[in-house]
Design a protein around this motif. Structure first.
Motif, PDB file in Angstrom:
ATOM      1  N   LEU A 172      60.010  47.614  22.647  1.00 29.03           N
ATOM      2  CA  LEU A 172      59.656  46.919  21.530  1.00 29.03           C
ATOM      3  C   LEU A 172      58.543  47.541  20.662  1.00 29.03           C
ATOM      4  O   LEU A 172      58.654  47.486  19.431  1.00 29.03           O
ATOM      5  N   ARG A 173      57.586  48.611  21.236  1.00 27.86           N
ATOM      6  CA  ARG A 173      56.660  49.146  20.424  1.00 27.86           C
ATOM      7  C   ARG A 173      57.479  50.181  19.586  1.00 27.86           C
ATOM      8  O   ARG A 173      57.025  50.573  18.345  1.00 27.86           O
TER       9      ARG A 173
ATOM     10  N   ALA B 113      65.185  44.713  10.120  1.00 33.94           N
ATOM     11  CA  ALA B 113      65.304  44.029  11.617  1.00 33.94           C
ATOM     12  C   ALA B 113      66.757  44.496  12.115  1.00 33.94           C
ATOM     13  O   ALA B 113      66.505  44.809  13.169  1.00 33.94           O
ATOM     14  N   GLU B 114      67.537  44.707  11.598  1.00 38.11           N
ATOM     15  CA  GLU B 114      69.102  45.203  12.004  1.00 38.11           C
ATOM     16  C   GLU B 114      68.804  46.464  12.421  1.00 38.11           C
ATOM     17  O   GLU B 114      69.225  46.867  13.345  1.00 38.11           O
ATOM     18  N   ALA B 115      68.088  47.460  11.653  1.00 36.85           N
ATOM     19  CA  ALA B 115      67.964  48.823  11.737  1.00 36.85           C
ATOM     20  C   ALA B 115      67.064  49.408  13.095  1.00 36.85           C
ATOM     21  O   ALA B 115      67.460  50.203  13.617  1.00 36.85           O
ATOM     22  N   THR B 116      66.014  48.275  13.516  1.00 37.71           N
ATOM     23  CA  THR B 116      65.398  48.561  14.488  1.00 37.71           C
ATOM     24  C   THR B 116      65.718  47.772  15.744  1.00 37.71           C
ATOM     25  O   THR B 116      65.120  47.848  16.760  1.00 37.71           O
ATOM     26  N   GLY B 117      66.957  46.926  15.791  1.00 38.54           N
ATOM     27  CA  GLY B 117      67.131  46.084  16.871  1.00 38.54           C
ATOM     28  C   GLY B 117      66.581  45.018  17.174  1.00 38.54           C
ATOM     29  O   GLY B 117      66.795  44.304  18.202  1.00 38.54           O
TER      30      GLY B 117
ATOM     31  N   ASP C 279      64.815  38.321  10.846  1.00 39.23           N
ATOM     32  CA  ASP C 279      63.750  38.307  10.223  1.00 39.23           C
ATOM     33  C   ASP C 279      62.449  37.777  10.967  1.00 39.23           C
ATOM     34  O   ASP C 279      61.351  38.268  10.937  1.00 39.23           O
ATOM     35  N   ALA C 280      62.923  36.587  11.801  1.00 39.99           N
ATOM     36  CA  ALA C 280      61.910  35.908  12.520  1.00 39.99           C
ATOM     37  C   ALA C 280      61.217  36.765  13.620  1.00 39.99           C
ATOM     38  O   ALA C 280      60.094  36.832  14.004  1.00 39.99           O
ATOM     39  N   ASN C 281      62.165  37.579  14.300  1.00 35.56           N
ATOM     40  CA  ASN C 281      61.808  38.363  15.444  1.00 35.56           C
ATOM     41  C   ASN C 281      60.862  39.491  14.920  1.00 35.56           C
ATOM     42  O   ASN C 281      60.026  39.990  15.385  1.00 35.56           O
TER      43      ASN C 281
ATOM     44  N   HIS D  98      56.863  39.826  16.193  1.00 42.75           N
ATOM     45  CA  HIS D  98      56.657  40.949  17.111  1.00 42.75           C
ATOM     46  C   HIS D  98      55.562  41.971  16.304  1.00 42.75           C
ATOM     47  O   HIS D  98      54.886  42.613  16.759  1.00 42.75           O
ATOM     48  N   PHE D  99      56.015  42.039  14.950  1.00 40.36           N
ATOM     49  CA  PHE D  99      55.146  42.838  14.088  1.00 40.36           C
ATOM     50  C   PHE D  99      53.720  42.277  14.008  1.00 40.36           C
ATOM     51  O   PHE D  99      52.658  43.078  14.224  1.00 40.36           O
ATOM     52  N   GLY D 100      53.586  40.926  13.878  1.00 40.00           N
ATOM     53  CA  GLY D 100      52.370  40.366  13.748  1.00 40.00           C
ATOM     54  C   GLY D 100      51.541  40.474  15.179  1.00 40.00           C
ATOM     55  O   GLY D 100      50.375  40.659  15.357  1.00 40.00           O
ATOM     56  N   SER D 101      52.089  40.443  16.348  1.00 42.93           N
ATOM     57  CA  SER D 101      51.539  40.383  17.673  1.00 42.93           C
ATOM     58  C   SER D 101      51.129  41.795  17.917  1.00 42.93           C
ATOM     59  O   SER D 101      50.140  41.971  18.639  1.00 42.93           O
ATOM     60  N   ILE D 102      51.716  42.882  17.596  1.00 43.12           N
ATOM     61  CA  ILE D 102      51.326  44.227  17.879  1.00 43.12           C
ATOM     62  C   ILE D 102      50.285  44.940  16.651  1.00 43.12           C
ATOM     63  O   ILE D 102      49.315  45.537  16.923  1.00 43.12           O
ATOM     64  N   ILE D 103      50.959  44.640  15.587  1.00 43.85           N
ATOM     65  CA  ILE D 103      49.980  45.138  14.415  1.00 43.85           C
ATOM     66  C   ILE D 103      48.896  44.593  13.941  1.00 43.85           C
ATOM     67  O   ILE D 103      47.872  45.092  13.261  1.00 43.85           O
ATOM     68  N   GLY D 104      48.922  43.153  14.065  1.00 46.83           N
ATOM     69  CA  GLY D 104      47.922  42.315  13.475  1.00 46.83           C
ATOM     70  C   GLY D 104      47.961  41.922  12.099  1.00 46.83           C
ATOM     71  O   GLY D 104      46.856  41.357  11.512  1.00 46.83           O
TER      72      GLY D 104
END
Length: 316
Positions: A262-263, A284-288, A292-294, A298-304
């Motif tokens: 995930l990171r 979202a597709e290029a990163t697996g 958009d929702a995922n 996840h971006f918000g939870s890790i990067i803030g």
């Protein structure tokens, strides 16, 4: 011309002080016709204070200046994990805090505030490179490595040098409102407002260094982030059972395989947000991350911060 209504700012220069941190603290509040502040630079003892990288500071004021100040700024310095704060400095800061003086730290200046006990039980930050050290040395401090600065009322801390500008503008905004803060930002050619809750832009969210076990599998995964990177898929690539892969991977890296994946995907998303015009769906597709929702969650939870806010910062 200084007036009785000017807010008095003391900049406390300690051994090893970083020139940019000292310059930010002294320059932002420098006396001008439009600035209702007066700045005095001080040290434990008046005289020459050795800085970093061959620099030195000729400081004309001692710790008595802290008794004069309404706000004290502590610039960052080198090697904070190895520095012992002088007892006289700690006592002067504690006395100022008891009088109700506002105290703020830029970058590693947070270690001095922590040594004085001013951050105990409080949320605080420092430069991302030293957040784990601050947490280990001062477990009573609630260290937040994901923000630019923390306003805890009468005690404030900030991340690296650039976020020191954000902190100083925030103080001006608190004291005199948005108009003066924006005026100062224009003079500095700086962004007028970056939220303290915005993320520090650390190079990677994957912890470093990592061990050597399954290094080849990790390298393969980084080239296949858009593909199935389930635990079973990673174990097949490493030619071991899923249980063995998970156990040995976690022991070697300190995080689980799925946390690492995930990171890694979020780090790739950051690169695409910084360097491309891809839509959120394309990223979202290029990163697996698939949707958009995922990506946002996840971006918000890790990067803030949100992917959109992150991209906006790098486009300014």
């Amino acid at each position: 011309m200084t007036t009785d209504s000017d807010h008095r700012v003391a900049v406390l220069v300690l051994d090893g002080a970083k020139a940019l941190d000292v310059g930010i603290a002294a320059h932002v509040f420098a006396k001008r016709p439009s600035m209702p502040y007066e700045v005095r630079v001080c040290a434990e003892h008046a005289g020459t204070v050795d800085g970093w990288n061959g620099l030195a500071y000729a400081v004309g004021n001692n710790l008595e200046t802290l008794a004069w100040a309404d706000t004290i700024l502590v610039p960052g310095y080198r090697n904070p994990s190895d520095v012992t704060t002088a007892a006289a400095v700690i006592a002067a800061l504690q006395a100022a805090h008891e009088r109700g003086v506002r105290i703020a730290a830029i970058s590693t200046g947070a270690f001095t505030l922590a040594a004085a006990g001013l951050l105990n039980g409080r949320r605080a930050t420092t430069h991302w490179h030293y957040t784990h050290v601050l947490r280990e040395q001062y477990p009573a401090v609630d260290v937040d490595e994901h923000v630019l600065f923390v306003d805890a009322g009468d005690v404030l801390t900030s991340a690296g040098a650039a976020s020191g500008i954000d902190l100083c503008l925030h103080l001006i905004r608190r004291d005199h409102g948005v108009a003066l803060a924006n005026h100062v930002a224009r003079r500095l050619v700086s962004a007028p407002y970056r939220s303290g809750g915005q993320a520090q832009y650390v190079p990677r969210s994957i912890p470093e260094p990592l061990g050597d076990v399954f290094a080849a599998t990790r390298a393969w995964a980084l080239d296949h982030l858009q593909d199935d990177l389930s635990l079973a898929a990673l174990a097949r690539q490493a030619n071991v059972s899923a249980r063995t892969f998970s156990r040995r991977f976690t022991a070697d890296t300190g995080i689980t395989p799925m946390q690492w994946v995930l990171r890694a995907r979020i780090d790739r998303a950051r690169e695409l947000l910084e360097r491309t015009d891809f839509t959120m769906t394309q990223i979202a597709e290029a990163t697996g991350l698939r949707s958009d929702a995922n990506l946002r969650r996840h971006f918000g939870s890790i990067i803030g911060t949100s992917p959109t806010a992150y991209r906006t910062t790098f486009q300014e």
